[in-house]
Design a protein around this motif. Structure first.
Motif, PDB file in Angstrom:
ATOM      1  N   PHE A 276     -26.886  97.412-132.432  1.00 33.12           N
ATOM      2  CA  PHE A 276     -28.140  96.737-132.759  1.00 33.12           C
ATOM      3  C   PHE A 276     -28.459  95.641-131.750  1.00 33.12           C
ATOM      4  O   PHE A 276     -29.617  95.459-131.363  1.00 33.12           O
ATOM      5  CB  PHE A 276     -28.065  96.155-134.169  1.00 33.12           C
ATOM      6  CG  PHE A 276     -27.936  97.196-135.249  1.00 33.12           C
ATOM      7  CD1 PHE A 276     -29.049  97.877-135.717  1.00 33.12           C
ATOM      8  CD2 PHE A 276     -26.706  97.502-135.786  1.00 33.12           C
ATOM      9  CE1 PHE A 276     -28.930  98.842-136.705  1.00 33.12           C
ATOM     10  CE2 PHE A 276     -26.572  98.466-136.772  1.00 33.12           C
ATOM     11  CZ  PHE A 276     -27.684  99.137-137.232  1.00 33.12           C
ATOM     12  N   ALA A 279     -29.859  97.259-128.694  1.00 33.13           N
ATOM     13  CA  ALA A 279     -31.123  97.974-128.859  1.00 33.13           C
ATOM     14  C   ALA A 279     -32.316  97.045-129.002  1.00 33.13           C
ATOM     15  O   ALA A 279     -33.430  97.411-128.608  1.00 33.13           O
ATOM     16  CB  ALA A 279     -31.033  98.893-130.085  1.00 33.13           C
ATOM     17  N   ALA A 298     -37.001 103.284-129.692  1.00 33.37           N
ATOM     18  CA  ALA A 298     -36.225 103.249-130.937  1.00 33.37           C
ATOM     19  C   ALA A 298     -35.593 104.607-131.222  1.00 33.37           C
ATOM     20  O   ALA A 298     -34.418 104.692-131.630  1.00 33.37           O
ATOM     21  CB  ALA A 298     -37.122 102.816-132.093  1.00 33.37           C
ATOM     22  N   ALA A 299     -36.351 105.690-130.990  1.00 37.13           N
ATOM     23  CA  ALA A 299     -35.794 107.027-131.199  1.00 37.13           C
ATOM     24  C   ALA A 299     -34.676 107.317-130.205  1.00 37.13           C
ATOM     25  O   ALA A 299     -33.667 107.968-130.548  1.00 37.13           O
ATOM     26  CB  ALA A 299     -36.905 108.068-131.073  1.00 37.13           C
ATOM     27  N   TYR A 301     -32.558 105.137-128.776  1.00 39.18           N
ATOM     28  CA  TYR A 301     -31.332 104.434-129.160  1.00 39.18           C
ATOM     29  C   TYR A 301     -30.745 105.029-130.432  1.00 39.18           C
ATOM     30  O   TYR A 301     -29.515 105.061-130.592  1.00 39.18           O
ATOM     31  CB  TYR A 301     -31.609 102.940-129.331  1.00 39.18           C
ATOM     32  CG  TYR A 301     -31.517 102.187-128.032  1.00 39.18           C
ATOM     33  CD1 TYR A 301     -30.361 101.514-127.678  1.00 39.18           C
ATOM     34  CD2 TYR A 301     -32.580 102.160-127.137  1.00 39.18           C
ATOM     35  CE1 TYR A 301     -30.263 100.836-126.480  1.00 39.18           C
ATOM     36  CE2 TYR A 301     -32.496 101.489-125.943  1.00 39.18           C
ATOM     37  CZ  TYR A 301     -31.332 100.827-125.616  1.00 39.18           C
ATOM     38  OH  TYR A 301     -31.237 100.163-124.416  1.00 39.18           O
ATOM     39  N   GLY A 302     -31.597 105.511-131.341  1.00 38.65           N
ATOM     40  CA  GLY A 302     -31.075 106.184-132.517  1.00 38.65           C
ATOM     41  C   GLY A 302     -30.330 107.460-132.156  1.00 38.65           C
ATOM     42  O   GLY A 302     -29.259 107.749-132.704  1.00 38.65           O
ATOM     43  N   ALA A 303     -30.877 108.234-131.205  1.00 35.38           N
ATOM     44  CA  ALA A 303     -30.217 109.464-130.772  1.00 35.38           C
ATOM     45  C   ALA A 303     -28.902 109.159-130.054  1.00 35.38           C
ATOM     46  O   ALA A 303     -27.895 109.859-130.247  1.00 35.38           O
ATOM     47  CB  ALA A 303     -31.148 110.262-129.859  1.00 35.38           C
ATOM     48  N   GLN A 305     -26.942 106.528-130.469  1.00 34.93           N
ATOM     49  CA  GLN A 305     -25.949 106.081-131.432  1.00 34.93           C
ATOM     50  C   GLN A 305     -25.483 107.230-132.330  1.00 34.93           C
ATOM     51  O   GLN A 305     -24.320 107.261-132.743  1.00 34.93           O
ATOM     52  CB  GLN A 305     -26.510 104.936-132.275  1.00 34.93           C
ATOM     53  CG  GLN A 305     -26.704 103.644-131.504  1.00 34.93           C
ATOM     54  CD  GLN A 305     -25.442 103.198-130.785  1.00 34.93           C
ATOM     55  OE1 GLN A 305     -24.341 103.243-131.342  1.00 34.93           O
ATOM     56  NE2 GLN A 305     -25.587 102.783-129.534  1.00 34.93           N
ATOM     57  N   PHE A 306     -26.388 108.169-132.625  1.00 34.96           N
ATOM     58  CA  PHE A 306     -25.973 109.348-133.392  1.00 34.96           C
ATOM     59  C   PHE A 306     -24.964 110.171-132.589  1.00 34.96           C
ATOM     60  O   PHE A 306     -23.946 110.627-133.126  1.00 34.96           O
ATOM     61  CB  PHE A 306     -27.194 110.202-133.743  1.00 34.96           C
ATOM     62  CG  PHE A 306     -26.858 111.443-134.516  1.00 34.96           C
ATOM     63  CD1 PHE A 306     -26.690 111.399-135.893  1.00 34.96           C
ATOM     64  CD2 PHE A 306     -26.712 112.664-133.863  1.00 34.96           C
ATOM     65  CE1 PHE A 306     -26.367 112.546-136.611  1.00 34.96           C
ATOM     66  CE2 PHE A 306     -26.394 113.817-134.577  1.00 34.96           C
ATOM     67  CZ  PHE A 306     -26.221 113.755-135.951  1.00 34.96           C
TER      68      PHE A 306
END
Length: 371
Positions: A276, A279, A298-299, A301-303, A305-306
């Motif tokens: 976090f 990001a 945002a997408a 960094y979400g990808a 981290q996934f």
């Protein structure tokens, strides 16, 4: 001739075994003595952490640096069949050359992007604060945030005597040396630890009672192996996250992609919370370019981290250290609250070492004891 009863009488011999009451009393006194020892030890430990927590964090950071240098030198020693001191010298020279090469080739660009990033984030923070002040709900949020986080709530007040004493003790390094001096102390002390690790480990073992030295030796070696495994795995994780972040931001068209990627990689040294932290600057800059760019960042960094949490982390933990996520976050909260930013940064390797030591020192659960 008959003997008198007085002549036949012999002194009574004491019983071979103590009475049950004496056994119970001795066991009870032993338990009280053991409880007092544990209480005194925990009290001394808590007071030491409270008073000289910053110093302890510097010692642990230097130990972590020594573990890294020692294991890198051991790899070079095995592969090239060199003396240990020469292998360690090659490792130090290689690290310094790599850092110098990066600064020489990309230092001006990184410095320029870091300066622009700081200015851009400051501008975005002021803009966000003005937007929140424009609404009643936003003003309510700001009124409950301290000024250090951009809110309107006044901080401070006079602290108590205990807080002042603790602050004067634990703030010695930062006031005397500053951040750069503290980093230099960590690096130099870590190098000296790595030059003669047996000297310092054996010195620590001499402080342990002889009956407990085999166990203490095993626990120290276990902690050292755990710190190396955690650091190696986390370094690989940081490298992957930094590269993916820089490439993704460059593809989206967000400015300062290199600096933001470096921030994301370095922040990932702190598991979960660091994701976090790394990001937020990129998302703020993304929204400064437009809503579409902000959503894409945002997408991204979400990808990342996934991928890191479901692909990279299991592969790394298979060969390194597996830490429960709940315990990791809880340890970061506890150490960060007690010791500030150094505690937050070093909470994960410290917790990994403590978990390994506890696992080695305590007996395993039987099948019937498991929940």
């Amino acid at each position: 001739m008959t003997l008198s009863p007085a002549t036949n009488s012999r002194p009574a011999t004491p019983p071979l075994h103590p009475e049950p009451e004496e056994d119970a009393r001795a066991v009870q006194l032993g338990r009280i003595h053991q409880l007092l020892q544990i209480t005194i030890l925990l009290t001394v430990l808590v007071v030491s952490i409270w008073l000289i927590g910053d110093v302890l964090m510097v010692v642990f950071a230097a130990t972590l640096m020594a573990v890294i240098l020692h294991n890198l030198a051991a790899i070079v020693e095995r592969r090239m069949r060199l003396p240990y001191w020469l292998a360690l010298s090659l490792v130090v020279v290689a690290l310094l050359a790599a850092i110098g090469g990066v600064l020489w080739s990309s230092g001006p660009a990184i410095s320029e992007q870091a300066t622009r990033l700081r200015v851009a984030l400051t501008t975005q923070a002021h803009s966000l604060r003005d937007q929140l002040n424009a609404s009643s709900l936003g003003r309510t949020v700001l009124d409950h945030l301290p000024q250090s986080l951009g809110g309107n709530q006044a901080e401070g007040g006079d602290s108590g005597m205990g807080t002042r004493i603790a602050g004067s003790m634990t703030g010695f390094l930062s006031s005397a040396f500053g951040a750069a001096g503290t980093l230099a102390v960590i690096l130099i002390a870590g190098l000296y630890f790595a030059l003669a690790p047996t000297l310092y480990v054996n010195g620590a073992l001499r402080l342990i009672p002889p009956t407990h030295r085999p166990l203490a030796r095993t626990l120290l070696l276990t902690a050292g192996r755990t710190l190396w495994a955690w650091t190696a795995g986390q370094a690989l994780d940081m490298l992957v996250v930094g590269i993916l972040s820089s490439l993704g931001l460059w593809f989206i068209g967000v400015p300062l992609a290199l600096a933001l990627g470096i921030v994301a990689g370095l922040a990932n040294f702190i598991p979960y919370i660091g994701a976090f932290i790394g990001a937020v600057p990129a998302i703020l800059l993304g929204f400064s370019q437009g809503t579409r760019e902000g959503v894409m960042v945002a997408a991204l960094y979400g990808a990342i981290q996934f991928f890191e949490g479901n692909v990279m982390a299991p592969l790394i933990q298979r060969h390194a250290v597996q830490m429960p996520p709940g315990l990791t976050i809880l340890s970061q909260t506890v150490f960060g609250t007690i010791l500030g930013m150094p505690g937050l940064i070093l909470a994960s390797p410290l917790t990994a070492a403590l978990l390994a030591v506890m696992d080695e020192a305590t007996p395993k659960l039987n099948d019937e004891d498991r929940v």
